[in-house]
Design a protein around this motif. Structure first.
Motif, PDB file in Angstrom:
ATOM      1  N   ASP A   1     -91.678  62.148  90.206  1.00  0.00           N
ATOM      2  CA  ASP A   1     -90.230  62.158  90.382  1.00  0.00           C
ATOM      3  C   ASP A   1     -89.497  62.038  89.045  1.00  0.00           C
ATOM      4  OD1 ASP A   1     -87.837  62.304  91.745  1.00  0.00           O
ATOM      5  OD2 ASP A   1     -87.799  60.185  92.306  1.00  0.00           O
TER       6      ASP A   1
ATOM      7  N   ALA B   1     -85.457  66.052  91.778  1.00  0.00           N
ATOM      8  CA  ALA B   1     -85.543  66.277  93.227  1.00  0.00           C
ATOM      9  C   ALA B   1     -84.177  66.417  93.889  1.00  0.00           C
ATOM     10  CB  ALA B   1     -86.318  65.128  93.884  1.00  0.00           C
TER      11      ALA B   1
ATOM     12  N   PRO C   1     -82.699  62.524  88.954  1.00  0.00           N
ATOM     13  CA  PRO C   1     -84.020  63.024  89.357  1.00  0.00           C
ATOM     14  C   PRO C   1     -83.961  64.525  89.651  1.00  0.00           C
ATOM     15  CG  PRO C   1     -83.431  61.035  90.572  1.00  0.00           C
ATOM     16  CD  PRO C   1     -82.202  61.472  89.849  1.00  0.00           C
TER      17      PRO C   1
END
Length: 442
Positions: A67, A48, A46
């Motif tokens: 995401d 993130a 991901p």
């Protein structure tokens, strides 16, 4: 990629640590069996994961709400052994891409690549050499207790200031032998080892070279030193200011420019005198370094290091062989003329610190910034030039449009959001100092 497969086969690798650095400089990724490792397909993580705070939280509105995954592609030039592993294990640093093949702008490795491309377009190649200061401390399981020097081979902890002491370094010979062996196995080009000013504060310098390669080496070096210390029942810390009565730790960055055609130092004229490019680079650093101090001092603890009379700069004066200045020019031959940025703490991400240093110099070169006169005396007596804390530094970085255009606006916005989230979380903590002096006295 054929060379990568051949390398893994040659070294009889059983597992591969697939890593990429996040904003903090933590190695994020996956450990996969050799037979599952695919250099063509890469791996997915991901987006993130790049922008977690140092506590593992996530800043809001930094990455898309869906995401999405990144595609991570291994860089074959970065593959190395993990020398402390029991079985043959490899580690390889990955670059991050979107599903459409474009680079992930939040990747610290890409941010540095982006700045290096600007220099390449000008026909220049930056040459850098980091200097890494760090502390060796006793195992600390309770974060409420202050750090202490560890026991050496004499069975006693180090006391007093032992700058440049050979005997003080020899107290921890076994650990440093492991560090050098581990670094040699990973082709980390470390050079000099010295004892710094603080109690059990050490410094290891790197040989000069390519900026991306040196950032990779520093990234792996931090992990290596921590691992070696743990194996000797100690901790190694790269906090900027781990002990209240000892000096902080820096990552000084030496930089010069090489002309890609001639191979000559751009900072020197043919007659050996300083070039206009040399002065413009200093001018740009003087103009922009204070505005991007959040990139060199990324945590609340970082600003405890930047204090007057304590082996750390408080402004961007420059001078020849003057360690009280934020920008130092070591005495050297014309072919080795370089600029030393003394601002970064050793806690900063090496990719980001190198990118920011080169970005400020690049802006000076393109804007033809003129520096001040060199400082010949003590710069500690001059005014303080930096933000006093992370919150103020974030605001200054957000307002610095020229640097954002060089490093990438999305990266700068995300970095500031992550640091803001860290600052808010820190502000919730009530310190022992507050309980000691305010509990019954206000």
């Amino acid at each position: 990629m054929a060379q990568l497969s051949e390398w893994l086969k040659q070294h009889q690798i059983t597992e591969v640590e697939c890593v990429t650095p996040d904003f903090t400089g933590i190695a994020r990724g996956k450990i996969v069996p050799r037979e599952k490792f695919s250099e063509e397909e890469g791996m997915r993580l991901p987006e993130a994961v790049l922008v977690q705070t140092v506590t593992g939280e996530f800043a809001e509105n930094v990455t898309p709400a869906t995401d999405p995954d990144m595609i991570l592609v291994p860089d074959p030039n970065s593959i190395r052994l993990v020398p402390w592993a029991k079985d043959p294990v490899a580690q390889v640093i990955h670059d991050c891409f979107n599903s459409d093949g474009t680079p992930v702008e939040l990747s610290p490795r890409y941010v540095l690549r982006r700045v290096l491309k600007l220099y390449e377009d000008m026909g220049w190649e930056p040459v850098v050499a980091p200097e890494m200061e760090f502390y060796i401390v006793d195992v600390n399981r309770d974060p409420d207790l202050p750090l202490q020097p560890p026991l050496g081979r004499t069975g006693r902890p180090e006391t007093g200031r032992k700058a440049y002491s050979i005997d003080a370094v020899n107290e921890y010979d076994d650990m440093f032998e492991d560090i050098y062996d581990y670094c040699d196995a990973q082709n980390l080009a470390i050079d000099t080892l010295i004892h710094e000013v603080g109690a059990c504060q050490m410094e290891i310098n790197f040989l000069h070279g390519d900026a991306l390669d040196l950032a990779d080496q520093v990234f792996l070096f931090k992990r290596t030193v921590r691992e070696a210390a743990i194996r000797h029942n100690m901790y190694a810390t790269f906090m900027a200011k781990p002990m209240e009565n000892e000096p902080g730790s820096a990552m000084h960055i030496h930089m010069s420019l090489k002309d890609k055609l001639s191979g000559k130092n751009v900072f020197s004229n043919p007659d050996g005198s300083p070039s206009e490019a040399f002065l413009h680079a200093i001018g740009g650093m003087q103009k922009y370094l204070p505005q991007v101090i959040a990139l060199f001092a990324p945590f609340v603890n970082s600003y405890r290091r930047l204090v007057r009379f304590n082996a750390a700069p408080i402004n961007v004066q420059w001078g020849y062989d003057n360690r009280t200045c934020g920008i130092r020019v070591p005495y050297s031959k014309p072919e080795a003329r370089r600029i030393e940025n003394r601002l970064p703490g050793v806690d900063c991400n090496p990719y980001i610190a190198l990118a920011a240093t080169l970005a400020c110099a690049y802006l000076g070169l393109t804007e033809k910034c003129q520096p001040s006169e060199p400082q010949t005396g003590d710069a500690y007596g001059l005014p303080f030039a930096f933000a006093r804390g992370l919150d103020e530094a974030i605001n200054q970085l957000q307002a610095c449009t020229p640097v954002a255009k060089v490093l990438g606006e999305r990266f700068v916005n995300a970095y500031c959001a992550v640091k803001e989230a860290e600052y808010v979380e820190y502000a919730r903590v009530i310190s022992p100092w507050e309980r000691k002096y305010l509990l019954l006295h206000v």
